[in-house]
Design an enzyme around this catalytic site. Structure first.
Site, PDB file in Angstrom:
ATOM      1  N   ARG A 107       0.839  -1.190   0.000  1.00 24.36           N
ATOM      2  CA  ARG A 107       0.000   0.000   0.000  1.00 24.36           C
ATOM      3  C   ARG A 107       0.874   1.239   0.000  1.00 24.36           C
ATOM      4  O   ARG A 107       2.010   1.224   0.470  1.00 24.36           O
ATOM      5  CB  ARG A 107      -0.924   0.042   1.229  1.00 24.36           C
ATOM      6  CG  ARG A 107      -1.912  -1.100   1.300  1.00 24.36           C
ATOM      7  CD  ARG A 107      -2.869  -0.933   2.467  1.00 24.36           C
ATOM      8  NE  ARG A 107      -3.613  -2.159   2.722  1.00 24.36           N
ATOM      9  CZ  ARG A 107      -4.482  -2.308   3.718  1.00 24.36           C
ATOM     10  NH1 ARG A 107      -4.734  -1.311   4.540  1.00 24.36           N
ATOM     11  NH2 ARG A 107      -5.110  -3.457   3.890  1.00 24.36           N
ATOM     12  N   SER A 112      -7.836  -1.216   1.016  1.00 25.86           N
ATOM     13  CA  SER A 112      -8.812  -1.506   2.066  1.00 25.86           C
ATOM     14  C   SER A 112      -9.482  -0.223   2.565  1.00 25.86           C
ATOM     15  O   SER A 112     -10.064   0.504   1.797  1.00 25.86           O
ATOM     16  CB  SER A 112      -8.149  -2.289   3.206  1.00 25.86           C
ATOM     17  OG  SER A 112      -9.090  -2.767   4.115  1.00 25.86           O
ATOM     18  N   ASP A 122     -16.036  -1.639   4.486  1.00 30.62           N
ATOM     19  CA  ASP A 122     -14.991  -0.759   3.989  1.00 30.62           C
ATOM     20  C   ASP A 122     -14.936  -0.851   2.467  1.00 30.62           C
ATOM     21  O   ASP A 122     -15.780  -1.489   1.833  1.00 30.62           O
ATOM     22  CB  ASP A 122     -13.656  -1.086   4.637  1.00 30.62           C
ATOM     23  CG  ASP A 122     -13.167  -2.486   4.296  1.00 30.62           C
ATOM     24  OD1 ASP A 122     -13.986  -3.334   3.905  1.00 30.62           O
ATOM     25  OD2 ASP A 122     -11.953  -2.743   4.425  1.00 30.62           O
ATOM     26  N   GLU A 150     -10.415 -11.079  13.342  1.00 30.49           N
ATOM     27  CA  GLU A 150      -9.448 -10.084  13.805  1.00 30.49           C
ATOM     28  C   GLU A 150     -10.182  -8.952  14.522  1.00 30.49           C
ATOM     29  O   GLU A 150     -11.316  -8.622  14.167  1.00 30.49           O
ATOM     30  CB  GLU A 150      -8.691  -9.478  12.628  1.00 30.49           C
ATOM     31  CG  GLU A 150      -7.881 -10.461  11.811  1.00 30.49           C
ATOM     32  CD  GLU A 150      -7.099  -9.767  10.716  1.00 30.49           C
ATOM     33  OE1 GLU A 150      -5.883  -9.941  10.678  1.00 30.49           O
ATOM     34  OE2 GLU A 150      -7.714  -9.049   9.900  1.00 30.49           O
ATOM     35  N   SER A 161      -9.849  -5.969  14.169  1.00 32.24           N
ATOM     36  CA  SER A 161     -10.093  -4.837  13.272  1.00 32.24           C
ATOM     37  C   SER A 161     -11.310  -5.055  12.388  1.00 32.24           C
ATOM     38  O   SER A 161     -11.446  -4.433  11.341  1.00 32.24           O
ATOM     39  CB  SER A 161      -8.864  -4.591  12.400  1.00 32.24           C
ATOM     40  OG  SER A 161      -8.501  -5.769  11.689  1.00 32.24           O
TER      41      SER A 161
END
Length: 550
Positions: free
Chosen positions: A48, A147, A305, A392, A394
């Site tokens: 990224r 993401s 997302d 996870e 997140s």
């Protein structure tokens, strides 16, 4: 961590990206190969960066794609490569650049027809369906996405034939070869023009949306949701899930309202995240403020997302659920309602996820598989059924089909969102009510994550932390019982440090995708006890930063 004064407020025009400038820079800027920050670097989920700072430009995409082509050749992967993209401004140009290289290398490539968007879980599912019962001509995939990252970022990740994120040995090989190519100015990259690539006999435009949506009955009780008339609100946050949710509502005749049907690469419709940036983080109450404000209109409201591998769950009574709380509820529900699942299949969690999950799993007599941050650690177990659920903190997770076979081996925010509606349909209670019941029996944890700015050097220092760095014998007044740099489930390096006592713990690690360090902490006693743990964790991080600066 200071909260930006505009956090949770609509994005002002002065924070919006200039899309034309970003795309122009993507094509024109060349990375400085003598600057390690501008080389290819695979984090927890691909490479990224941003065109503006030279960390993700066309040169990077060309080099990575050529490296993937060569990797496929060494592994004799000869089936189709499924390539998806999300709605970030750089994703379209990056997919076009990649297609030019794939076609020149003779790689059979499948993309969504009509230049459409494709979520991460749809690519994982397509790979697995193609490879089912095959021993040769196996498929793999690429997803062009950063993401939940800000609009100015881009990303590129590779999924091998098991359908999930590539393991470190694969990404290390691709990263090393891509950087070799960059250093020689990509002279060894094979490439043809985009129009020729699109017309190449190896390029196929297909419908990746329909098969994924049609297969959802294999993993979610869609009939129950429809029959119970669960009232659902969905905010795709301007991401690739938008056409999927529209098709899901139509295909299954659900009482489902898409509250935001806008796709705009500036993401101007977002509310600002905690630090004043636009970030499509469906686990952030600030980024999700618009959907949370609509919570009383629906029995359940959900968000995803940009590439749909994460989920946000909003209930009328609680608002946005902490991802850890929802994971604990989802695990409890699935283990008590998926009776075809093997009793030997473990529940996977990252070591920075809530210990409430440990208690739920223990109470139900199941095995826990605790790993470092990174969904790649769950992929093989989900593939072969050794893991029934992987999650996870997140807000990324996936789980097996209702019959115990593999669904995806990558995170799937769509099925986690639909599961919340199934829970209501079959139990008559929403996830926050189930969370309250679980905590009455197992204790109510206080959990928090802080994101702090960190330089590349500071991130490196955090990654190399060792137990000896913690001189203290106590954590918030209790004897320290563990100082961990490896995960208990698989013995893999954490890339940071976790310190635990009887009633709480903290973990510190650098972000794999942004210039941040992350401090996770949890107390099983109180918010005050959590604050004490966070303060001690912060002191350790400050000491690491200070020693790094000296």
């Amino acid at each position: 961590m200071a909260i930006h004064p505009l956090a949770g407020k609509p994005a002002p025009t002065d924070v919006l990206i200039d899309v034309d400038r970003l795309e122009k820079t993507y094509y024109e800027k060349r990375p400085d190969v003598d600057d390690s920050r501008q080389l290819v670097s695979f984090g927890t989920s691909g490479h990224r960066g941003s065109p503006l700072d030279g960390t993700l430009n066309e040169a990077h995409i060309l080099a990575i794609t050529q490296a993937i082509c060569e990797f496929r050749s060494t592994k004799r992967i000869t089936g189709p490569l499924f390539m998806g993209k999300d709605t970030h401004a750089v994703s379209g140009p990056a997919q076009r650049s990649a297609l030019e290289v794939l076609a020149a290398n003779g790689v059979e490539t499948v993309i969504q027809r009509d230049d459409g968007f494709t979520p991460t879980p749809s690519i994982s599912r397509a790979i697995l369906v193609h490879n089912r019962d095959k021993k040769d001509r196996l498929a793999d995939g690429i997803v062009v996405t950063p993401s939940h990252n800000p609009p100015g970022d881009g990303g590129f990740k590779y999924n091998p034939p098991q359908g999930g994120p590539a393991d470190t040995d694969v990404t290390d090989w691709i990263q090393h070869r891509a950087n070799e190519l960059l250093r020689e100015s990509n002279r060894s990259v094979k490439r043809i023009g985009y129009d020729a690539a699109l017309k190449s006999p190896t390029t196929h435009e297909d419908d990746l949306l329909g098969p994924y949506v049609n297969d959802l009955t294999a993993v979610i009780d869609m009939d129950a949701i429809r029959s119970a008339h669960v009232k659902i609100g969905v905010d795709p946050l301007g991401g690739a899930a938008l056409p999927y949710w529209e098709r899901i509502a139509e295909r299954y005749r659900l009482d489902l309202t898409v509250v935001n049907d806008k796709i705009d690469p500036t993401f101007r419709f977002m509310t600002l995240d905690h630090d004043g940036k636009i970030r499509m983080d469906c686990s952030s109450p600030y980024a999700m403020a618009s959907l949370v404000s609509l919570k009383d209109r629906f029995q359940i409201a959900v968000g995803n997302d940009a590439d749909s591998d994460r989920h946000g769950i909003v209930t009328p009574s609680l608002g946005l659920m902490n991802p850890n709380h929802y994971l604990a509820v989802a695990i409890h529900y699935l283990l008590t309602h998926r009776l075809q699942w093997s009793k030997d299949a473990a529940v996977g969690k990252t070591l920075v996820s809530s210990s409430l999950i440990d208690r739920v799993v223990e109470r139900l007599g199941r095995k826990l598989f605790e790993v470092p941050v990174g969904f790649k650690w769950f992929s093989q177990g989900l593939f072969d059924g050794a893991i029934c659920f992987g999650g996870e903190e997140s807000a990324g997770a996936s789980f097996l089909c209702r019959d115990g076979t593999v669904w995806t081996t990558d995170k799937d925010g769509i099925i986690l969102s639909l599961l919340a509606a199934e829970i209501i349909a079959t139990t008559g209670r929403d996830p926050s009510a189930w969370y309250d019941e679980l905590t009455k029996e197992l204790g109510r944890p206080s959990y928090a994550r802080m994101d702090l700015p960190a330089t590349a050097a500071q991130k490196k220092a955090l990654k190399e932390l060792r137990p000896e760095a913690v001189k203290a014998q106590q954590l918030a007044g209790e004897p320290i019982t563990a100082k961990l740099t490896r995960a208990a489930g698989n013995g893999a390096e954490i890339g940071g440090l976790k310190v635990a006592a009887r009633s709480g713990w903290f973990a510190v690690r650098p972000s794999g995708t942004e210039d941040l360090c992350k401090i996770y902490a949890e107390s099983l006693r109180s918010e005050q006890h959590l604050k004490a743990i966070q303060d001690e964790a912060w002191q350790i991080v400050q000491a690491v930063f200070a020693s790094n600066a000296s």
